[in-house]
Design a protein around this motif. Structure first.
Motif, PDB file in Angstrom:
ATOM      1  N   GLY A  85     -57.203  37.247 -31.067  1.00  0.00           N
ATOM      2  CA  GLY A  85     -57.958  36.193 -30.740  1.00  0.00           C
ATOM      3  C   GLY A  85     -58.060  35.389 -29.126  1.00  0.00           C
ATOM      4  N   LEU A  86     -57.905  35.556 -28.449  1.00  0.00           N
ATOM      5  CA  LEU A  86     -57.623  35.003 -27.107  1.00  0.00           C
ATOM      6  C   LEU A  86     -58.197  35.931 -25.616  1.00  0.00           C
ATOM      7  CD1 LEU A  86     -56.362  32.807 -24.472  1.00  0.00           C
ATOM      8  CD2 LEU A  86     -54.516  34.135 -25.000  1.00  0.00           C
ATOM      9  N   GLY A  87     -57.308  36.839 -25.408  1.00  0.00           N
ATOM     10  CA  GLY A  87     -58.413  38.091 -24.282  1.00  0.00           C
ATOM     11  C   GLY A  87     -58.999  39.070 -25.009  1.00  0.00           C
ATOM     12  N   VAL A  88     -58.829  38.864 -26.136  1.00  0.00           N
ATOM     13  CA  VAL A  88     -59.578  40.412 -27.017  1.00  0.00           C
ATOM     14  C   VAL A  88     -60.296  40.196 -28.128  1.00  0.00           C
ATOM     15  CG1 VAL A  88     -59.860  42.394 -28.268  1.00  0.00           C
ATOM     16  CG2 VAL A  88     -57.684  41.797 -26.581  1.00  0.00           C
ATOM     17  N   ALA A  89     -62.006  40.519 -28.530  1.00  0.00           N
ATOM     18  CA  ALA A  89     -62.569  39.927 -29.386  1.00  0.00           C
ATOM     19  C   ALA A  89     -63.133  41.138 -30.208  1.00  0.00           C
ATOM     20  CB  ALA A  89     -63.555  39.102 -29.099  1.00  0.00           C
ATOM     21  N   ASN A  90     -63.763  40.983 -30.860  1.00  0.00           N
ATOM     22  CA  ASN A  90     -64.687  41.808 -31.993  1.00  0.00           C
ATOM     23  C   ASN A  90     -65.494  41.842 -32.657  1.00  0.00           C
ATOM     24  OD1 ASN A  90     -64.792  43.098 -34.373  1.00  0.00           O
ATOM     25  ND2 ASN A  90     -65.021  45.085 -33.518  1.00  0.00           N
ATOM     26  N   ILE A  91     -67.054  42.628 -32.224  1.00  0.00           N
ATOM     27  CA  ILE A  91     -68.316  42.061 -32.700  1.00  0.00           C
ATOM     28  C   ILE A  91     -68.660  43.420 -34.366  1.00  0.00           C
ATOM     29  CG2 ILE A  91     -71.268  41.473 -32.757  1.00  0.00           C
ATOM     30  CD1 ILE A  91     -70.115  40.865 -30.052  1.00  0.00           C
ATOM     31  N   ASP A  92     -68.555  43.069 -35.063  1.00  0.00           N
ATOM     32  CA  ASP A  92     -68.959  44.499 -35.805  1.00  0.00           C
ATOM     33  C   ASP A  92     -69.893  44.893 -36.390  1.00  0.00           C
ATOM     34  OD1 ASP A  92     -69.537  43.151 -38.016  1.00  0.00           O
ATOM     35  OD2 ASP A  92     -68.285  42.980 -39.623  1.00  0.00           O
ATOM     36  N   HIS A  93     -69.742  45.386 -37.112  1.00  0.00           N
ATOM     37  CA  HIS A  93     -71.329  46.291 -37.342  1.00  0.00           C
ATOM     38  C   HIS A  93     -72.946  45.450 -37.599  1.00  0.00           C
ATOM     39  CE1 HIS A  93     -70.008  47.060 -40.734  1.00  0.00           C
ATOM     40  NE2 HIS A  93     -71.649  47.547 -41.481  1.00  0.00           N
ATOM     41  N   GLN A  94     -72.362  44.404 -38.450  1.00  0.00           N
ATOM     42  CA  GLN A  94     -73.328  43.551 -38.957  1.00  0.00           C
ATOM     43  C   GLN A  94     -73.271  42.524 -37.877  1.00  0.00           C
ATOM     44  OE1 GLN A  94     -71.486  42.866 -42.822  1.00  0.00           O
ATOM     45  NE2 GLN A  94     -73.383  44.366 -44.032  1.00  0.00           N
ATOM     46  N   GLY A  95     -72.783  41.890 -36.931  1.00  0.00           N
ATOM     47  CA  GLY A  95     -72.447  40.565 -35.795  1.00  0.00           C
ATOM     48  C   GLY A  95     -71.817  40.226 -36.464  1.00  0.00           C
ATOM     49  N   LYS A  96     -70.474  40.473 -37.780  1.00  0.00           N
ATOM     50  CA  LYS A  96     -69.538  39.030 -37.683  1.00  0.00           C
ATOM     51  C   LYS A  96     -68.575  39.801 -36.235  1.00  0.00           C
ATOM     52  CE  LYS A  96     -70.290  39.735 -42.818  1.00  0.00           C
ATOM     53  NZ  LYS A  96     -69.994  39.943 -43.853  1.00  0.00           N
ATOM     54  N   VAL A  97     -68.495  38.293 -35.928  1.00  0.00           N
ATOM     55  CA  VAL A  97     -66.898  37.586 -35.418  1.00  0.00           C
ATOM     56  C   VAL A  97     -65.787  38.229 -35.549  1.00  0.00           C
ATOM     57  CG1 VAL A  97     -66.688  36.819 -33.497  1.00  0.00           C
ATOM     58  CG2 VAL A  97     -68.881  37.210 -33.443  1.00  0.00           C
ATOM     59  N   HIS A  98     -64.549  38.686 -34.779  1.00  0.00           N
ATOM     60  CA  HIS A  98     -63.516  38.401 -35.357  1.00  0.00           C
ATOM     61  C   HIS A  98     -62.615  38.969 -34.327  1.00  0.00           C
ATOM     62  CE1 HIS A  98     -65.255  40.156 -39.460  1.00  0.00           C
ATOM     63  NE2 HIS A  98     -65.338  41.053 -38.308  1.00  0.00           N
ATOM     64  N   PRO A  99     -61.125  37.891 -35.144  1.00  0.00           N
ATOM     65  CA  PRO A  99     -59.604  38.295 -34.199  1.00  0.00           C
ATOM     66  C   PRO A  99     -59.702  39.322 -32.913  1.00  0.00           C
ATOM     67  CG  PRO A  99     -59.618  37.005 -35.732  1.00  0.00           C
ATOM     68  CD  PRO A  99     -61.102  37.022 -35.381  1.00  0.00           C
ATOM     69  N   ASP A 100     -60.146  40.688 -33.474  1.00  0.00           N
ATOM     70  CA  ASP A 100     -60.026  41.649 -32.882  1.00  0.00           C
ATOM     71  C   ASP A 100     -61.034  42.955 -34.167  1.00  0.00           C
ATOM     72  OD1 ASP A 100     -57.478  42.852 -34.712  1.00  0.00           O
ATOM     73  OD2 ASP A 100     -56.677  42.287 -33.039  1.00  0.00           O
ATOM     74  N   THR A 101     -60.689  43.891 -33.678  1.00  0.00           N
ATOM     75  CA  THR A 101     -60.681  44.702 -34.353  1.00  0.00           C
ATOM     76  C   THR A 101     -60.951  45.062 -35.624  1.00  0.00           C
ATOM     77  OG1 THR A 101     -60.208  46.843 -33.156  1.00  0.00           O
ATOM     78  CG2 THR A 101     -62.434  46.430 -33.006  1.00  0.00           C
ATOM     79  N   TYR A 102     -59.140  44.716 -35.967  1.00  0.00           N
ATOM     80  CA  TYR A 102     -58.343  44.886 -37.239  1.00  0.00           C
ATOM     81  C   TYR A 102     -58.065  44.156 -38.015  1.00  0.00           C
ATOM     82  CZ  TYR A 102     -56.876  49.061 -34.190  1.00  0.00           C
ATOM     83  OH  TYR A 102     -56.794  50.303 -33.609  1.00  0.00           O
ATOM     84  N   TRP A 103     -58.929  42.840 -37.669  1.00  0.00           N
ATOM     85  CA  TRP A 103     -58.983  41.862 -38.453  1.00  0.00           C
ATOM     86  C   TRP A 103     -60.485  41.562 -39.247  1.00  0.00           C
ATOM     87  CZ3 TRP A 103     -55.814  37.044 -38.818  1.00  0.00           C
ATOM     88  CH2 TRP A 103     -55.025  37.140 -38.043  1.00  0.00           C
TER      89      TRP A 103
END
Length: 405
Positions: free
Chosen positions: A285-303
């Motif tokens: 949620g600070l130095g790492v972010a995730n965008i999943d295959h559907q375009g949803k944004v998460h605090p990291d890949t495991y959230w």
């Protein structure tokens, strides 16, 4: 990510500490799961991928718009992941467009498809790094990965990258069923000229959550850390090339500090802690972010169960700099931690470790991380009655001892 080798080099040749990061204005490393499709069926897959088409994935136009926004936002690094990202229909078009937009462009892959023309295209793009996932030697890897021959194909991918001058790493998820093969994997790195070795602690997400019973018990984790520390120290002190990093258990940094406390003078120990506090531990949620295959944004890949928003509806840059309540909490220092994590004397080093494990087991993201393998004494808690992990009683490795596999 805990860069063990980097901090080992601080014990050999200390350097001044960089400016400590703050929460304001930090641009994250973005891990983008371009597709959920994958040719393997890994037991600990956090995206529960399969070799089928998944509906709702971003169109080419949506992906390009997102990529352009990431470039304009000025993210420092982009990691293209999956599923198997090479299974995305427009992968090379997106990778080519991304290359001039970021300082560091990486590919996270199972490696089985990197050969021939595909390997040539990966080299032509100019990836700074290709990380190939592997979970043991031979049949062990194939069992974890769910496909016979996956090990041989992954090693072929390593060799194809090395032939083309691409920096390559092996990515290994530690469980009780493969922890005994860690020395063999480190030997494989040396034999194949692998540049980086990444040990990931199991995170309870996707099939990793369903298979949480396979999580390495604390003593196994400590043995693995002793092996990595010995190897990292050997290479740092002798000029060895392998770069060792770990992920998803920031208690590793505190374990390294405890190891160093028995062997180095106070000036080096103080410098090491200053560097580790500047790093700050968990960066979800600070130095790492995730965008999943559907375009949803998460605090990291495991959230994956917590979504900030979707790039189909808004720009990533707007979502990341918005007023999301969970992001605000994750960015707090110190975080509102409870239990052993709340009482820990090393919050400024660890950052509270991996919050998603606490959330999965207790429903509370601020509860203590069940995967912290350190005793109360090791994390500065004086009340022995609150001990919830078994203290390590084995012999620590002597860092002066020549490492041999």
């Amino acid at each position: 990510m805990f860069r063990m080798s980097e901090y080992m080099h601080q014990l050999v040749h200390p350097t001044p500490v960089r400016t400590r990061r703050g929460s304001g204005g930090v641009k994250p490393v973005v891990i983008w799961n371009l597709t959920r499709r994958c040719n393997l069926k890994c037991r600990h897959c956090y995206t529960v991928s399969a070799d089928v088409h998944f509906p709702g994935e971003l169109s080419h136009e949506q992906a390009v718009a997102t990529l352009d926004d990431l470039g304009d936002f000025g993210i420092p690094a982009l990691i293209l992941s999956g599923g198997e990202p090479l299974d995305r229909f427009d992968f090379f078009d997106l990778a080519k467009r991304a290359r001039p937009m970021v300082r560091m462009l990486a590919l996270s892959t199972n490696g089985t498809k990197i050969h021939g023309e595909t390997a040539d295209k990966v080299a032509e793009i100019g990836f700074d790094y290709v990380g190939i996932s592997i979970d043991g030697i031979g049949a062990t890897n194939d069992w974890f990965r769910g496909v016979d021959g996956a090990f041989d194909d992954a090693v072929r991918g390593v060799r194809e990258c090395k032939k083309r001058g691409i920096k390559v790493g092996l990515r290994f998820t530690l469980t009780k069923d493969n922890e005994a093969q860690l020395p063999d994997l480190l030997k494989l790195c040396d034999d194949e000229g692998v540049d980086k070795f990444y040990l990931s602690h199991l995170v309870y997400a996707g099939r990793g959550d369903k298979n949480r019973g396979e999580d390495a018990v604390h003593d196994h984790t400590r043995r693995a850390m002793d092996i990595l520390i010995e190897k990292a120290w050997h290479d740092a002190s002798t000029g060895g090339p392998l770069d060792i990093v770990t992920g998803n258990n920031d208690a590793d940094a505190v374990y390294l500090m405890n190891w160093a406390a028995d062997l180095f003078d106070q000036d080096k120990l103080d410098n090491l802690r200053d560097h580790l506090e500047a790093w700050g531990g968990n960066s979800s949620g600070l130095g790492v972010a995730n965008i999943d295959h559907q375009g949803k944004v998460h605090p990291d890949t495991y959230w994956s169960d917590y979504t900030i928003g979707s790039v189909k509806d808004a720009k990533f840059s707007d979502l990341w700099t918005g007023e999301d309540a969970m992001l605000a909490q994750l960015r707090r220092r110190p975080r509102p931690l409870k239990g052993r994590c709340g009482a820990c004397a090393f919050q400024s080093v660890c950052g509270g470790n991996t919050r998603i494990r606490a959330l999965q087991l207790t429903g509370d993201p601020w509860a203590e991380d069940p995967a912290c393998y350190l005793s109360n004494t090791e994390i500065g808690i004086a009340d022995a009655d609150r001990l919830t992990v078994t203290p390590f009683r084995g012999k620590r490795h002597d860092p002066a001892h020549d490492f041999s596999l």
